[in-house]
Design a protein around this motif. Structure first.
Motif, short mmCIF file in Angstrom:
data_model
loop_
_atom_site.label_atom_id
_atom_site.label_comp_id
_atom_site.label_asym_id
_atom_site.label_seq_id
_atom_site.Cartn_x
_atom_site.Cartn_y
_atom_site.Cartn_z
N ASP A 73 -7.43 4.24 3.74
CA ASP A 73 -7.75 5.02 2.70
C ASP A 73 -7.06 4.36 1.45
OD1 ASP A 73 -8.43 7.06 1.34
OD2 ASP A 73 -6.68 8.47 1.77
N ASP A 74 -7.51 2.95 1.18
CA ASP A 74 -7.25 2.37 -0.14
C ASP A 74 -5.67 2.46 -0.40
OD1 ASP A 74 -9.93 2.01 -0.87
OD2 ASP A 74 -9.83 4.05 -1.79
N GLY A 75 -4.91 2.19 0.71
CA GLY A 75 -3.38 2.23 0.64
C GLY A 75 -2.86 3.36 0.58
N LEU A 77 -3.49 13.48 11.37
CA LEU A 77 -3.85 13.11 12.76
C LEU A 77 -5.26 12.06 12.50
CD1 LEU A 77 -3.31 15.92 15.16
CD2 LEU A 77 -2.05 13.69 14.88
N LYS A 78 -5.94 12.46 11.69
CA LYS A 78 -7.34 11.96 11.47
C LYS A 78 -7.00 10.26 11.19
CE LYS A 78 -10.90 13.45 9.18
NZ LYS A 78 -11.72 13.94 8.27
N TYR A 79 -6.18 9.88 10.20
CA TYR A 79 -5.72 8.43 9.99
C TYR A 79 -5.32 7.71 11.29
CZ TYR A 79 -5.94 9.68 5.06
OH TYR A 79 -6.41 10.21 3.69
N ALA A 80 -4.42 8.38 11.99
CA ALA A 80 -3.93 7.80 13.26
C ALA A 80 -5.06 7.47 14.14
CB ALA A 80 -2.76 8.51 13.77
N ALA A 81 -5.92 8.46 14.53
CA ALA A 81 -7.19 8.37 15.18
C ALA A 81 -8.09 7.33 14.96
CB ALA A 81 -7.70 9.83 15.54
N ALA A 110 -17.05 -5.43 13.37
CA ALA A 110 -17.36 -4.86 12.04
C ALA A 110 -17.15 -3.27 12.18
CB ALA A 110 -18.77 -4.95 11.93
N GLU A 111 -17.23 -2.74 13.38
CA GLU A 111 -16.80 -1.20 13.54
C GLU A 111 -15.32 -1.22 13.53
OE1 GLU A 111 -17.65 2.82 14.15
OE2 GLU A 111 -18.75 1.08 13.40
N ALA A 112 -14.58 -2.24 14.02
CA ALA A 112 -12.91 -1.95 13.88
C ALA A 112 -12.71 -1.87 12.48
CB ALA A 112 -12.35 -3.17 14.69
N GLU A 113 -13.51 -2.98 11.69
CA GLU A 113 -13.11 -3.07 10.22
C GLU A 113 -13.46 -1.62 9.65
OE1 GLU A 113 -14.21 -6.08 6.53
OE2 GLU A 113 -15.50 -6.09 8.50
N ARG A 114 -14.63 -1.28 9.91
CA ARG A 114 -14.86 0.00 8.96
C ARG A 114 -14.13 1.13 9.23
NH1 ARG A 114 -17.63 4.89 9.74
NH2 ARG A 114 -17.73 4.64 11.82
N LEU A 115 -13.55 1.31 10.54
CA LEU A 115 -12.85 2.28 10.87
C LEU A 115 -11.34 2.18 10.18
CD1 LEU A 115 -13.79 2.91 14.57
CD2 LEU A 115 -14.27 4.58 12.88
N TRP A 116 -10.60 0.87 10.28
CA TRP A 116 -9.75 0.69 9.80
C TRP A 116 -9.78 0.83 8.24
CZ3 TRP A 116 -8.38 -4.42 12.98
CH2 TRP A 116 -7.74 -3.94 14.25
N LEU A 117 -10.62 0.49 7.71
CA LEU A 117 -10.84 0.94 6.02
C LEU A 117 -10.76 2.25 5.96
CD1 LEU A 117 -13.40 -1.92 5.16
CD2 LEU A 117 -11.34 -1.72 4.35
N PRO A 127 -0.31 5.93 0.83
CA PRO A 127 0.89 5.80 1.87
C PRO A 127 1.08 7.03 2.82
CG PRO A 127 1.59 6.80 -0.32
CD PRO A 127 0.22 6.21 -0.47
N LYS A 128 0.25 7.91 2.57
CA LYS A 128 0.27 9.13 3.74
C LYS A 128 -0.90 8.86 4.73
CE LYS A 128 1.97 12.85 0.84
NZ LYS A 128 1.52 14.08 0.03
N ALA A 129 -1.55 7.65 4.40
CA ALA A 129 -2.61 7.26 5.35
C ALA A 129 -2.11 6.37 6.57
CB ALA A 129 -3.90 6.58 4.83
N SER A 130 -2.99 5.56 7.27
CA SER A 130 -2.41 4.88 8.19
C SER A 130 -1.76 3.48 7.86
CB SER A 130 -3.27 4.57 9.45
OG SER A 130 -2.91 3.77 10.35
N VAL A 131 -0.64 3.32 7.92
CA VAL A 131 -0.05 2.20 7.31
C VAL A 131 -0.14 0.96 8.35
CG1 VAL A 131 2.22 1.01 6.70
CG2 VAL A 131 2.01 3.35 6.03
N GLN A 132 -0.17 1.42 9.52
CA GLN A 132 -0.53 0.56 10.70
C GLN A 132 -2.11 0.10 10.54
OE1 GLN A 132 0.21 3.29 14.23
NE2 GLN A 132 1.39 1.48 15.13
N ALA A 133 -2.99 0.62 9.92
CA ALA A 133 -4.14 0.03 9.62
C ALA A 133 -4.23 -0.92 8.47
CB ALA A 133 -5.33 1.28 9.43
N GLN A 134 -3.41 -0.30 7.48
CA GLN A 134 -3.41 -1.42 6.47
C GLN A 134 -2.82 -2.61 6.87
OE1 GLN A 134 -0.87 0.84 3.85
NE2 GLN A 134 -2.45 2.56 3.85
N THR A 135 -1.72 -2.65 7.83
CA THR A 135 -1.24 -3.97 8.37
C THR A 135 -2.31 -4.53 9.11
OG1 THR A 135 1.16 -3.50 8.45
CG2 THR A 135 0.59 -5.16 9.86
N ALA A 136 -3.10 -3.99 10.13
CA ALA A 136 -4.03 -4.46 10.94
C ALA A 136 -5.19 -5.05 10.11
CB ALA A 136 -4.78 -3.14 11.56
#
Length: 346
Positions: free
Chosen positions: A167-169, A133-137, A156-163, A171-180
């Motif tokens: 989680d360095d790619g 849930l943390k990754y999605a949040a 800058a904050e959006a970038e920091r949170l998405w990074l 696959p169990k992290a947020s794939v949506q963040a990777q695309t974002a």
């Protein structure tokens, strides 16, 4: 076809619900469904509601959460809200769902500030069960900062949170963040095409349909990577087959440039019949903006086919209609393609 698809979707939801219940309440499943086949969604949902209500009234918090989820699926948002409100201080899943409801104003007035507050509580939890849930949040709060929804906008904050969410790619992290992140580094204000290519590659490897289409275009035009028409075609073709309209549009352009006019016209004609971009976005999880871009490319190429009689019977009146539709969908893309025509590039 729509009725068949709806029935398949409902059967899938019914099976998922039964699977969630089977391990927890196997003894009570007879109240939910007595036959081997799960039957329709309404039948299963009705039986599940009775079972979960009985368990929840006996103090079973897991049952109360599942009941809230069931109400949410059914669009009974006031009932879902009540269930999640009861659990929000002890169950991070309920807190996350409440945040979603506050964002979208489901069963209550939209309250993006509270939504961000709840998402941040989920994201800051150290409980092991909170990790997915943390990754999605983190992804959702990043979106809030990019859009200025419930917080002051801050790239800058959006970038920091998405990074953090990406989680360095992982696959169990947020794939949506990777695309974002791939999209973020493709914007003029934060342009870094090598980073964009990296993140789209990570997301594509983790199953992102949006990133697969983006990668195809990057390979095609040498953006962030050396131009590779063969890899571009493979990416675009596979993404197009999976329903990515942005990829479909650029695949039409590839066919047109290869002088495969019949293929270009056939695919473009199908794309021209799409009439509900928001619904397609929900179905494919692709951004409406890029669906419109893909349609604009396809319709422009179809207009050229009609104008020149390439792959279809010549029809200049229809050509003008589709040129206009392409410009309405995305004026800049239509203008760029018109320049390509003027300079003989297509």
């Amino acid at each position: 076809a729509n009725c068949l698809e709806k029935r398949r979707t409902e059967e899938g939801r019914a099976k998922q619900l039964l699977q969630a219940l089977r391990g927890l309440y196997s003894e009570g499943l007879g109240d939910v469904v007595s036959a081997k086949e799960p039957g329709g969604w309404a039948r299963v949902a009705g039986g599940a509601e009775k079972l979960l209500t009985r368990q929840a009234e006996a103090g079973d918090e897991q049952a109360l959460f599942l009941l809230g989820q069931l109400y949410f699926e059914e669009g009974l948002y006031a009932e879902a809200r009540d269930a999640f409100e009861t659990l929000k201080d002890t169950d991070l899943r309920a807190l996350y769902q409440l945040a979603v409801m506050h964002y979208d104003g489901l069963g209550m007035e939209a309250d993006p500030e509270r939504a961000v507050e709840y998402m941040l509580r989920v994201a800051s939890s150290d409980l092991p069960e909170a990790r997915p849930l943390k990754y999605a949040a983190l992804y959702n709060v990043g979106r809030a900062y990019l859009e200025g929804c419930g917080v002051q906008p801050c790239d800058a904050e959006a970038e920091r949170l998405w990074l953090l969410a990406a989680d360095d790619g992982n696959p169990k992290a947020s794939v949506q963040a990777q695309t974002a992140l791939g999209m973020f580094y493709s914007r003029p204000d934060s342009l870094d095409l090598e980073k964009a290519f990296f993140w789209h590659s990570e997301a594509c490897g983790n199953g992102s349909l949006e990133s697969q289409g983006a990668l195809g275009v990057m390979y095609l035009y040498g953006q962030g990577i050396r131009s590779d028409p063969e890899s571009a075609f493979e990416c675009l073709k596979e993404a197009a087959e999976r329903g990515n309209v942005y990829a479909q549009g650029h695949l039409v352009a590839c066919y047109y440039r290869k002088k495969l006019f019949s293929r270009a016209a056939e695919l473009a004609k199908r794309i021209a019949e799409y009439d509900d971009i928001p619904a397609m976005s929900r179905l494919t999880d692709c951004l409406p903006e890029f669906i419109a871009k893909g349609m604009a490319v396809a319709l422009f190429c179809y207009a050229r086919c009609l104008q020149q009689g390439r792959g279809v019977q010549q029809d200049e009146a229809q050509a003008e209609l589709y040129f206009s539709k392409a410009a309405v969908l995305d004026f800049d893309i239509a203008a760029d393609l018109q320049l390509d025509v003027a300079y003989g590039r297509i």
